[in-house]
Write an enzyme that holds these catalytic residues in place. Structure first.
Site, mmCIF file in Angstrom:
data_model
loop_
_atom_site.group_PDB
_atom_site.id
_atom_site.type_symbol
_atom_site.label_atom_id
_atom_site.label_comp_id
_atom_site.label_asym_id
_atom_site.label_seq_id
_atom_site.Cartn_x
_atom_site.Cartn_y
_atom_site.Cartn_z
ATOM 1 N N TYR A 142 -7.212 4.651 1.005
ATOM 2 C CA TYR A 142 -7.183 3.904 -0.261
ATOM 3 C C TYR A 142 -7.676 2.471 -0.082
ATOM 4 O O TYR A 142 -8.110 1.823 -1.021
ATOM 5 C CB TYR A 142 -5.778 3.879 -0.870
ATOM 6 C CG TYR A 142 -5.263 5.233 -1.312
ATOM 7 C CD1 TYR A 142 -6.110 6.331 -1.399
ATOM 8 C CD2 TYR A 142 -3.933 5.422 -1.655
ATOM 9 C CE1 TYR A 142 -5.651 7.565 -1.791
ATOM 10 C CE2 TYR A 142 -3.456 6.662 -2.050
ATOM 11 C CZ TYR A 142 -4.319 7.730 -2.116
ATOM 12 O OH TYR A 142 -3.861 8.952 -2.514
ATOM 13 N N LYS A 191 -3.308 15.089 10.511
ATOM 14 C CA LYS A 191 -4.315 16.157 10.532
ATOM 15 C C LYS A 191 -5.082 15.970 11.827
ATOM 16 O O LYS A 191 -6.307 15.783 11.844
ATOM 17 C CB LYS A 191 -5.205 16.027 9.280
ATOM 18 C CG LYS A 191 -6.136 17.184 9.046
ATOM 19 C CD LYS A 191 -5.458 18.446 8.568
ATOM 20 C CE LYS A 191 -6.460 19.574 8.452
ATOM 21 N NZ LYS A 191 -5.834 20.890 8.266
ATOM 22 N N ASP A 223 -1.103 20.225 6.080
ATOM 23 C CA ASP A 223 -1.143 21.453 5.269
ATOM 24 C C ASP A 223 0.128 22.276 5.490
ATOM 25 O O ASP A 223 0.702 22.824 4.548
ATOM 26 C CB ASP A 223 -2.411 22.269 5.549
ATOM 27 C CG ASP A 223 -2.883 22.200 6.992
ATOM 28 O OD1 ASP A 223 -2.223 21.504 7.797
ATOM 29 O OD2 ASP A 223 -3.883 22.837 7.337
ATOM 30 N N ASP A 247 1.212 9.947 -0.428
ATOM 31 C CA ASP A 247 1.117 9.901 -1.890
ATOM 32 C C ASP A 247 1.324 11.314 -2.450
ATOM 33 O O ASP A 247 2.111 11.552 -3.374
ATOM 34 C CB ASP A 247 -0.278 9.361 -2.256
ATOM 35 C CG ASP A 247 -0.422 9.048 -3.720
ATOM 36 O OD1 ASP A 247 0.575 9.106 -4.436
ATOM 37 O OD2 ASP A 247 -1.559 8.749 -4.151
ATOM 38 N N ASP A 251 5.188 13.147 -3.992
ATOM 39 C CA ASP A 251 5.315 13.722 -5.344
ATOM 40 C C ASP A 251 5.765 15.176 -5.258
ATOM 41 O O ASP A 251 6.588 15.633 -6.070
ATOM 42 C CB ASP A 251 3.985 13.632 -6.096
ATOM 43 C CG ASP A 251 3.870 12.349 -6.899
ATOM 44 O OD1 ASP A 251 4.643 11.411 -6.593
ATOM 45 O OD2 ASP A 251 3.037 12.275 -7.804
#
Ligand code: NAD
Length: 358
Positions: A142, A191, A223, A247, A251
């Site tokens: 980001y 990852k 994942d 992020d 959620d």
């Protein structure tokens, strides 16, 4: 103790829910002999309407010169059409970067009384769920370079995911220290089978894991984490991860309980200064009706007492009061469900009930 709180009520339901959290803080101050001085600063649409910007330079300074910041929420359809550089959310990014808020802590807890709100209620998988997501907030993709350019006759776009050892180490330390005060277990999400930034992330986390040998440590791929959060979320205590993975996963985790209005969060700097806010937005669809759930904001105020003011007793008292109000069957509309014996209350009545339990 005397503490100064910069209060950012914001837009939509922001003012309603923040008022209830302030009521609860006043009650705590009275009961435990503290003084909470408040400085009110406009943010988001409220600031755009008055000053033409989502937060003024002076407002930002006042956020820096306090002991902690309490935020409601910003945004709404009225400001969706303006210049993207001036949108309400820009103020949040500014506050986060100016205050150096690099660590985002989001607890996800299943309140037994609200089990019927969980999408996994039939399975019982999320029963007793109590995990803490620690997300890196000021680095990664980001904040890396974003570029769109022309190449071989077509448009190409790239976003850079960049982390330094020191950025990884400071968020890692927050996770291990947090785990020490909870279930002493850290899962670090990356990852590393594909990304160099993840390989570095893993290397630094392993170094910290040796230092914090009293904390059980595991690596887990992002994942697999997404799957495990649905399959067996209770295996997690503290999850630490980089900005974008965090992020998305935070959620996902918050939805396990099904009650967005209940969830608090803290964004911390390397000092004591933090910003505390519920995870939901400004809920324009229910603004101004006194029906919003203020408990996420009230629990954010409890996190403020715990993390910025070192008042664990007072934080425990608020959390216990919320628990007691729910056990008595009181609910705002969003969590009312169809259980028997539920007493539906307004936003301000919910704040009063929490105060009465204190
Ligand atoms: P939202 O979280 O505001 O609302 C989603 C749904 O949940 C709505 O139906 C809303 O009524 C309900 N809801 C949310 N909080 C509630 C509460 N405390 N009590 C009862 N019901 C509640 O998300 P959205 O609708 O996608 O966004 C609305 C606005 O909020 C947008 O402008 C968005 O940009 C902004 N937003 C702000 C923040 C923030 O300030 N940190 C975060 C997310 C979204």
């Amino acid at each position: 103790m005397n503490k100064k709180i910069t209060v950012l009520k914001g837009d939509g339901i922001g003012p309603e829910i923040v008022n209830e959290a302030l009521k609860v803080l006043d009650k705590i101050a009275e009961k435990y002999g503290h003084t909470f001085e408040k400085d009110y600063v406009d943010i988001g649409g409220a600031s755009i309407d008055k000053f033409g910007v989502p937060i003024t330079a002076e407002g930002l300074e006042r956020c820096k010169n306090c002991d902690s910041v309490l935020l409601g929420a910003v945004g709404g359809p009225k400001w969706d059409v303006i210049d993207p550089a001036l949108r309400p959310e820009k103020a949040l990014l500014k506050v986060r970067s100016e205050l150096g808020l690099f660590a985002n802590l989001r607890p996800t807890k299943m309140f037994g009384q609200l089990k019927s709100a969980s999408p996994l209620k039939e399975t019982g998988i999320a029963d007793g769920l109590d995990l803490m997501m620690v997300r890196e907030l000021t680095g990664g993709i980001y904040f890396g370079e974003h570029k769109t350019f022309e190449e071989n006759g077509q448009t190409v776009a790239t976003d850079l995911m960049l982390y330094s050892e020191s950025e990884i180490e400071r968020i890692g330390r927050v996770a291990f220290e947090t785990a020490r005060k909870r279930g002493k277990k850290v899962h670090s999400v990356d990852k590393a089978n594909v990304l160099d930034s993840s390989k570095l992330w893993r290397k630094v986390m392993h170094r910290l894991a040796e230092e914090y040998s009293d904390v059980e440590y595991s690596d887990i791929l992002v994942d697999n984490t997404a799957m495990q959060l649905i399959k067996n979320p209770s295996q997690f205590d503290v999850i630490v991860t980089e900005n974008m993975f965090g992020d998305i996963l935070s959620d996902e985790a918050s939805m396990l309980t099904g009650s967005i209005g209940m969830m608090p969060s803290a964004s911390l700097s390397s000092g004591r200064l933090g910003m505390y806010e519920p995870i939901h937005g400004s809920a324009p669809d229910i603004a101004g009706q006194n029906i919003a759930n203020p408990l996420g904001t009230i629990l954010s105020a409890a996190m403020m007492l715990r993390y910025s003011f070192d008042m664990p007793k007072e934080a425990d008292a608020i959390e216990a009061a919320v628990d007691a109000v729910l056990s008595d069957g009181y609910r705002t509309g969003d969590i009312a469900g169809s259980d028997e014996g539920i007493k539906k209350v307004s936003c301000s009545e919910m704040g009063d009930l929490v105060c009465s339990k204190l």
